[in-house]
Design an enzyme around this catalytic site. Structure first.
Site: not given
Length: 103
Positions: A51-53
DNA sequence: AGTATGACATAGC
DNA sequence: AGCTATGCCATAC
């Protein structure tokens, strides 16, 4: 692996839903506040399931090279999670800044 | 083994 | 108040 990258992935994966954090914060959790750049580099090569966002810079602004999808997609993802955005297009860190393990 | 690069951060001008 | 320059650490070539 004891690589820093792996460490970054672990931390990023622990970011609670609807919450965001900064590269510097992650670096701090790693033990070295100076690793902020390493964090970015790690996320750059991060797996798609990460979940790099939920990771933004200290300004709350998304990266210029988030992913092939563009930062616009990231903004939508965050809004979809209930993350409030400021008028300048940045994330409201004062409300959603994740300071570490608080699960 | 050394040099170059990077999704940041901070300080200075 | 905004832009430029430098620092810092790990990874890649």
């Amino acid at each position: 692996m004891d690589n820093v990258f792996q460490r970054v992935y672990e931390i990023t994966a622990r970011i609670p839903y609807g919450r965001v954090t900064t590269y510097g914060q992650i670096a701090r959790l790693l033990g070295n506040p100076r690793l902020s750049r390493i964090v970015g580099c790690a996320l750059n090569r991060a797996p798609a399931d990460l979940p790099c966002h939920r990771v933004v810079n200290r300004l709350g602004g998304l990266s210029d090279a988030f992913s092939p999808l563009g930062k616009e997609s990231q903004r939508l993802l965050l809004e979809m999670e209930g993350v409030p955005f400021r008028l300048d297009g940045g994330v409201d860190l004062t409300a959603c800044m994740w300071y570490g393990e608080e699960e």
